[in-house]
Design a protein around this motif. Structure first.
Motif, PDB file in Angstrom:
ATOM      1  N   LYS A 181      -5.290  -1.990  -1.406  1.00 42.05           N
ATOM      2  CA  LYS A 181      -3.987  -1.385  -1.125  1.00 42.05           C
ATOM      3  C   LYS A 181      -3.283  -0.962  -2.408  1.00 42.05           C
ATOM      4  O   LYS A 181      -2.586   0.062  -2.441  1.00 42.05           O
ATOM      5  CB  LYS A 181      -3.133  -2.366  -0.323  1.00 42.05           C
ATOM      6  N   ALA A 182      -3.482  -1.717  -3.481  1.00 47.02           N
ATOM      7  CA  ALA A 182      -2.879  -1.347  -4.757  1.00 47.02           C
ATOM      8  C   ALA A 182      -3.507  -0.069  -5.304  1.00 47.02           C
ATOM      9  O   ALA A 182      -2.805   0.835  -5.783  1.00 47.02           O
ATOM     10  CB  ALA A 182      -3.035  -2.489  -5.755  1.00 47.02           C
ATOM     11  N   VAL A 183      -4.825   0.031  -5.222  1.00 52.55           N
ATOM     12  CA  VAL A 183      -5.524   1.220  -5.714  1.00 52.55           C
ATOM     13  C   VAL A 183      -5.126   2.448  -4.909  1.00 52.55           C
ATOM     14  O   VAL A 183      -4.974   3.550  -5.449  1.00 52.55           O
ATOM     15  CB  VAL A 183      -7.052   1.003  -5.652  1.00 52.55           C
ATOM     16  N   ALA A 184      -4.943   2.274  -3.606  1.00 53.31           N
ATOM     17  CA  ALA A 184      -4.582   3.394  -2.739  1.00 53.31           C
ATOM     18  C   ALA A 184      -3.205   3.963  -3.062  1.00 53.31           C
ATOM     19  O   ALA A 184      -2.887   5.087  -2.660  1.00 53.31           O
ATOM     20  CB  ALA A 184      -4.636   2.961  -1.278  1.00 53.31           C
ATOM     21  N   ALA A 226     -11.297   3.480   3.801  1.00 50.22           N
ATOM     22  CA  ALA A 226     -10.297   2.471   4.149  1.00 50.22           C
ATOM     23  C   ALA A 226      -9.242   3.051   5.078  1.00 50.22           C
ATOM     24  O   ALA A 226      -8.823   2.410   6.050  1.00 50.22           O
ATOM     25  CB  ALA A 226      -9.653   1.929   2.875  1.00 50.22           C
ATOM     26  N   ALA A 227      -8.811   4.281   4.796  1.00 53.71           N
ATOM     27  CA  ALA A 227      -7.810   4.927   5.648  1.00 53.71           C
ATOM     28  C   ALA A 227      -8.370   5.192   7.039  1.00 53.71           C
ATOM     29  O   ALA A 227      -7.697   4.965   8.055  1.00 53.71           O
ATOM     30  CB  ALA A 227      -7.347   6.227   5.002  1.00 53.71           C
ATOM     31  N   ALA A 228      -9.628   5.661   7.094  1.00 61.75           N
ATOM     32  CA  ALA A 228     -10.243   5.971   8.386  1.00 61.75           C
ATOM     33  C   ALA A 228     -10.424   4.725   9.242  1.00 61.75           C
ATOM     34  O   ALA A 228     -10.363   4.788  10.474  1.00 61.75           O
ATOM     35  CB  ALA A 228     -11.593   6.658   8.164  1.00 61.75           C
ATOM     36  N   LEU A 231      -7.625   0.163   7.268  1.00 63.75           N
ATOM     37  CA  LEU A 231      -7.440  -0.948   6.341  1.00 63.75           C
ATOM     38  C   LEU A 231      -6.168  -0.823   5.511  1.00 63.75           C
ATOM     39  O   LEU A 231      -5.755  -1.789   4.867  1.00 63.75           O
ATOM     40  CB  LEU A 231      -8.643  -1.046   5.392  1.00 63.75           C
ATOM     41  N   LEU A 232      -5.559   0.359   5.506  1.00 66.23           N
ATOM     42  CA  LEU A 232      -4.368   0.573   4.691  1.00 66.23           C
ATOM     43  C   LEU A 232      -3.083   0.529   5.509  1.00 66.23           C
ATOM     44  O   LEU A 232      -1.999   0.771   4.975  1.00 66.23           O
ATOM     45  CB  LEU A 232      -4.467   1.918   3.955  1.00 66.23           C
TER      46      LEU A 232
END
Length: 233
Positions: A181-184, A226-228, A231-232
């Motif tokens: 989540k931080a990287v995103a 992750a978005a698909a 997970l975010l």
């Protein structure tokens, strides 16, 4: 009526096929880096490219091995056509599917146009072990296509391989979820390292482990997946 197992996606076989594709694409890009001039085919997964490339492979690989590759690629192409995939993977999926389909057709067409090999000892057809180790001339393949095309093919194969072998969202631990989540958020690595309590070097190692857990090659593909998969959220 339920589909038979023959049409279901075998992640092990698809991962094997994608590994061969990505390895070949990487070798082609390396040949360009070492001085081989680029060729005209911008997309090394089309039927036109395969019709030329098959001669290079056929000169190095035993007929029995070519048949095995055609069987593997054909099965994977057929099963890929029956799968539902995330929208973020659609372009990569299409590239790999076209590569597998066109490679299978090129191999089978060439095999049909040449006589079967003479029987080896004991009346059995020669296998891979009956030949000197084959050397595929990737410099000749590199002369058919472009670096950009080869690298695009490699990325597609790695993305599909990652999807085939990826675990479920629950495979990430709490720290990996925090890191994801931080990287995103789009922050720079130096800022992330400070905020999360990592050195930059240890953060890169943690990110590499995260992408492996997600079954993707890099940050862009990781965030897309992750978005698909929600997970975010």
């Amino acid at each position: 009526m339920a589909r038979s197992d023959e049409s279901s996606l075998d992640p092990v076989r698809l991962s094997l096929a994608c590994g061969r594709i990505s390895g070949s694409a990487r070798a082609i890009a390396e040949a360009h880096r070492f001085g081989v001039a680029e060729g005209l085919h911008q997309h090394p997964w089309t039927a036109a490219y395969m019709r030329e490339a098959i001669g290079v492979y056929a000169a190095a690989l035993p007929v029995t091995y070519q048949r095995e590759v055609a069987s593997l690629f054909g099965h994977c192409a057929d099963s890929m056509a029956r799968q539902s995939i995330p929208a973020s993977l659609a372009e990569d999926w299409l590239i790999v599917s076209e590569y597998l389909t066109n490679a299978t057709s090129a191999i089978l067409d060439r095999l049909a146009a040449q006589p079967d090999p003479a029987p080896a000892r004991g009346g059995e057809p020669p296998g891979i072990d009956d030949h000197e180790p084959a050397i595929v001339h990737f410099d000749q393949l590199a002369a058919l296509t472009t670096t950009e095309g080869a690298l695009r093919l490699e990325r597609a194969a790695l993305a599909v391989k990652g999807h085939a072998g990826a675990g479920s969202p629950g495979a990430l631990n709490d720290e990996q979820m925090r890191l994801l989540k931080a990287v995103a958020s789009g922050a720079a690595i130096a800022d992330l390292a400070t905020d999360l309590g990592y050195s930059q070097r240890s953060l890169y190692r943690a990110l590499s482990a995260l992408w492996r857990a997600l079954g993707v090659p890099d940050r862009v593909q990781g965030i897309r997946k992750a978005a698909a998969e929600g997970l975010l959220d």
